[in-house]
Design a protein around this motif. Structure first.
Motif, PDB file in Angstrom:
ATOM      1  N   ILE A  14      20.454  82.000  88.010  1.00  0.00           N
ATOM      2  CA  ILE A  14      20.709  82.712  89.256  1.00  0.00           C
ATOM      3  C   ILE A  14      19.699  82.257  90.309  1.00  0.00           C
ATOM      4  CG2 ILE A  14      20.779  84.990  90.353  1.00  0.00           C
ATOM      5  CD1 ILE A  14      21.625  86.123  87.639  1.00  0.00           C
ATOM      6  N   PRO A  15      20.138  81.873  91.513  1.00  0.00           N
ATOM      7  CA  PRO A  15      19.205  81.413  92.544  1.00  0.00           C
ATOM      8  C   PRO A  15      18.100  82.441  92.799  1.00  0.00           C
ATOM      9  CG  PRO A  15      21.463  80.970  93.223  1.00  0.00           C
ATOM     10  CD  PRO A  15      21.543  81.806  91.975  1.00  0.00           C
ATOM     11  N   THR A  16      16.866  81.973  92.801  1.00  0.00           N
ATOM     12  CA  THR A  16      15.742  82.899  92.901  1.00  0.00           C
ATOM     13  C   THR A  16      14.495  82.198  93.410  1.00  0.00           C
ATOM     14  OG1 THR A  16      14.298  84.373  91.609  1.00  0.00           O
ATOM     15  CG2 THR A  16      15.141  82.442  90.468  1.00  0.00           C
ATOM     16  N   THR A  17      13.639  82.949  94.087  1.00  0.00           N
ATOM     17  CA  THR A  17      12.274  82.485  94.271  1.00  0.00           C
ATOM     18  C   THR A  17      11.638  82.430  92.892  1.00  0.00           C
ATOM     19  OG1 THR A  17      11.433  84.743  94.532  1.00  0.00           O
ATOM     20  CG2 THR A  17      12.135  83.599  96.533  1.00  0.00           C
ATOM     21  N   ARG A  18      10.560  81.653  92.776  1.00  0.00           N
ATOM     22  CA  ARG A  18       9.918  81.539  91.462  1.00  0.00           C
ATOM     23  C   ARG A  18       8.422  81.798  91.589  1.00  0.00           C
ATOM     24  NH1 ARG A  18      11.647  76.488  88.039  1.00  0.00           N
ATOM     25  NH2 ARG A  18      10.685  77.806  86.429  1.00  0.00           N
ATOM     26  N   SER A  19       7.780  81.934  90.449  1.00  0.00           N
ATOM     27  CA  SER A  19       6.361  82.262  90.406  1.00  0.00           C
ATOM     28  C   SER A  19       5.598  81.102  89.780  1.00  0.00           C
ATOM     29  CB  SER A  19       6.142  83.536  89.588  1.00  0.00           C
ATOM     30  OG  SER A  19       6.857  84.618  90.147  1.00  0.00           O
ATOM     31  N   LEU A  20       4.656  80.563  90.550  1.00  0.00           N
ATOM     32  CA  LEU A  20       3.837  79.463  90.054  1.00  0.00           C
ATOM     33  C   LEU A  20       2.631  79.981  89.272  1.00  0.00           C
ATOM     34  CD1 LEU A  20       3.137  76.432  89.933  1.00  0.00           C
ATOM     35  CD2 LEU A  20       1.964  76.715  92.131  1.00  0.00           C
ATOM     36  N   VAL A  38       7.070  80.634  95.089  1.00  0.00           N
ATOM     37  CA  VAL A  38       7.706  79.393  95.524  1.00  0.00           C
ATOM     38  C   VAL A  38       9.134  79.725  95.942  1.00  0.00           C
ATOM     39  CG1 VAL A  38       8.399  77.070  94.847  1.00  0.00           C
ATOM     40  CG2 VAL A  38       6.270  78.054  93.944  1.00  0.00           C
ATOM     41  N   ALA A  39       9.514  79.304  97.143  1.00  0.00           N
ATOM     42  CA  ALA A  39      10.833  79.652  97.668  1.00  0.00           C
ATOM     43  C   ALA A  39      11.395  78.505  98.493  1.00  0.00           C
ATOM     44  CB  ALA A  39      10.745  80.906  98.543  1.00  0.00           C
ATOM     45  N   ALA A  40      12.722  78.408  98.533  1.00  0.00           N
ATOM     46  CA  ALA A  40      13.362  77.424  99.404  1.00  0.00           C
ATOM     47  C   ALA A  40      12.966  77.672 100.854  1.00  0.00           C
ATOM     48  CB  ALA A  40      14.879  77.475  99.245  1.00  0.00           C
ATOM     49  N   SER A  41      12.767  78.918 101.193  1.00  0.00           N
ATOM     50  CA  SER A  41      12.127  79.336 102.449  1.00  0.00           C
ATOM     51  C   SER A  41      11.995  80.848 102.396  1.00  0.00           C
ATOM     52  CB  SER A  41      12.918  78.908 103.688  1.00  0.00           C
ATOM     53  OG  SER A  41      13.913  79.865 104.023  1.00  0.00           O
ATOM     54  N   ILE A  76      15.069  87.411  96.362  1.00  0.00           N
ATOM     55  CA  ILE A  76      13.688  87.463  96.838  1.00  0.00           C
ATOM     56  C   ILE A  76      13.169  88.895  96.773  1.00  0.00           C
ATOM     57  CG2 ILE A  76      14.364  87.793  99.265  1.00  0.00           C
ATOM     58  CD1 ILE A  76      11.962  86.035 100.044  1.00  0.00           C
ATOM     59  N   ASP A  77      11.883  89.020  96.537  1.00  0.00           N
ATOM     60  CA  ASP A  77      11.157  90.291  96.505  1.00  0.00           C
ATOM     61  C   ASP A  77      11.547  91.174  95.314  1.00  0.00           C
ATOM     62  OD1 ASP A  77       9.458  89.760  98.519  1.00  0.00           O
ATOM     63  OD2 ASP A  77      10.316  91.127  99.975  1.00  0.00           O
ATOM     64  N   TYR A  78      10.822  90.956  94.221  1.00  0.00           N
ATOM     65  CA  TYR A  78      11.057  91.703  92.990  1.00  0.00           C
ATOM     66  C   TYR A  78      10.111  92.895  92.938  1.00  0.00           C
ATOM     67  CZ  TYR A  78      13.823  87.698  91.477  1.00  0.00           C
ATOM     68  OH  TYR A  78      14.781  86.713  91.383  1.00  0.00           O
TER      69      TYR A  78
END
Length: 491
Positions: free
Chosen positions: A152-158, A181-184, A265-267
């Motif tokens: 599922i498209p998501t921001t990620r955590s580095l 980390v996000a596409a924007s 975005i924003d969990y």
């Protein structure tokens, strides 16, 4: 912690296009140093995909950058300005505890935002302390990586860095900084902010930037701003359908939490549903159920209407025509969502092609699941392997009748039963981040400093469609509790 690697660089390759927008959209601000940063968890595969040296980033110098104690080479730290409807009420907002370091250009040619969450006070902190607690940051790490595993498209955590200092929420808690980390981080709320200021040149600059960054193929269309609206509508329709298909509840679908990229975005107070019920709410602050599981498609449509309102001056010079064009585009959301959702449900049931009775077949199963309080994930997993046990639903005459209809539908398709099962295996996860398992991992990490529980959970969640015997324990339901499970925002 690895040894210091003085003189070795982590591989940052920043090109910060957002900083070239009009200054109204951000404030330059450096992260505030923390007392004693210690790396809590680090995402080595993600680092590699970003073109970063994981060894260097896990060193003392690298941890200092991930904590905000040192600005990486090439970064231009800033806090973004935006607005948003929060539980239906419009507010001027902005990054109150997040600082965008810049945009990493990856070896694959992607442009990814690198943001520190919990990095200190910004001009938008609104009397907040600009910090984040360790527990919520670890939760975001777990859930965002679980979403990535689910496809599922998501921001990620580095990374998550323990700050070595405490912050005050309902009680004293250990602080942390998350690298997201996000596409924007462009949001519906970013456009609401631009529209509320009334500077049409700035709004146009923002829209052109969003097109170039996320939808460059639409820049040469006859009405590129209408194309932007249509593209965002399409991506959100697909995203929300994917949420619904795995039982994910975002918990706080404010317009500032809807990304134009189509990523989750924003969990904050998010969670996954156990027993199927469209009215399920986990967020402690959603007392009215605005963002309940079953409301998510309609809330997405509402948020997109706010996006369209922001774009009206660009859609057409005549206001009435602009409204007509926007309404026509918005009307396509429900159809697109339904198309994605029913296609996903057909896959979950091992169905190929389309038949007119499919919506009724799907709807009747969900009604039975709701009536018998069946677990959402485990019901579809049981159907996949035809191990119809463990749920009271399976022993009822109503389910037996439904099962006959389902088997008849599968029998009419040309594809083999094996092909049908493989389709189901790819569409029905064996595991989700069960709430009690997430809490177990957070408790061990935050209270005891034991990250082994979290790492085991992450390993299982990385391959949710593997259907291995090792995943069985993580598929079990929690013990019954007299109190409903609640999640908290962490701000």
């Amino acid at each position: 912690m690895t040894e210091n690697l003085t003189g070795t660089k982590p591989g940052w390759n920043f090109d910060n296009s957002y900083a070239r927008l009009p200054e109204a959209f951000y404030s330059l601000v450096d992260p505030s140093p923390v007392r004693a940063p210690k790396l809590a968890v680090f995402n080595e595969p993600l680092a590699a995909s970003l073109g970063l040296d994981a060894t260097v980033l896990q060193s003392e110098e690298g941890t200092a950058e991930l904590a905000g104690n040192r600005v990486p080479e090439g970064a231009e730290p800033l806090a973004q300005a935006y607005a948003g409807h929060q539980f239906g009420y419009f507010t001027m907002l902005g990054d109150g505890r997040a600082i965008l370091l810049g945009e990493q250009l990856t070896p694959q040619g992607e442009r990814m935002d690198i943001q520190l969450k919990g990095a200190g006070i910004t001009p938008y902190s609104r009397r907040g302390d600009g910090r984040a607690a360790l527990g919520p940051m670890l939760r975001e790490y777990i859930i965002s990586e679980a979403m990535h595993g689910l496809g599922i498209p998501t921001t990620r955590s580095l990374a998550v860095v323990d700050s070595g200092q405490t912050i005050i929420r309902e009680e004293m808690q250990p602080g942390a900084v998350l690298t997201r980390v996000a596409a924007s981080h462009l949001r519906v709320g970013t456009f609401q902010y631009a529209a509320a200021r009334g500077e049409q040149d700035d709004l146009r600059a923002l829209a052109d930037y969003a097109l170039q960054r996320h939808y460059p193929e639409a820049t040469n269309t006859e009405n590129r701003y209408l194309a932007l609206l249509q593209e965002v509508i399409g991506r959100q329709a697909a995203l929300i359908a994917q949420w619904m298909l795995v039982g994910f509840i975002h918990g706080v679908m404010n317009t500032d939490n809807m990304a134009l990229s189509g990523e989750t975005i924003d969990y904050g107070p998010c969670a996954f549903m156990d027993r199927y019920d469209p009215a399920t709410v986990f967020s402690s602050i959603d007392t009215g159920g605005r963002y309940a599981y079953g409301n998510q498609p309609s809330i997405a449509a509402w948020n997109l209407a706010r996006f369209a309102e922001s774009l009206l001056p660009l859609l057409h010079e005549d206001e009435e025509e602009a409204v007509r064009v926007a309404e026509e585009a918005l009307a396509g959301f429900s159809e697109a969502y339904e198309r994605h959702w029913i296609a996903g449900m057909r896959a979950k049931l091992g169905l190929f092609g389309e038949e007119a009775e499919d919506p009724a077949l799907i709807g009747d199963l969900l009604k039975l699941m709701h009536q018998h309080r069946a677990d959402y994930t485990n019901t579809f997993r049981a159907l996949t392997f035809e191990t119809l046990e463990g749920e009271p639903l399976f022993g009822t005459p109503a389910f037996a009748e439904w099962q006959k209809r389902w088997q008849a539908r599968r029998g009419r398709q040309a594809e083999s039963p094996d092909a049908s099962r493989e389709r189901m295996k790819r569409s029905n996860p064996a595991v989700i981040p069960r709430n009690h398992r997430v809490e177990e991992a957070l408790e061990a990490a935050v209270r005891e400093g034991d990250y082994s529980v979290m790492h085991r959970l992450l390993a299982v969640l990385a391959c949710p469609y593997a259907h291995t015997t090792e995943q069985a324990d993580y598929a079990a339901l929690p013990p019954e509790s007299p109190r409903p499970y609640r999640t908290y925002c962490g701000t």
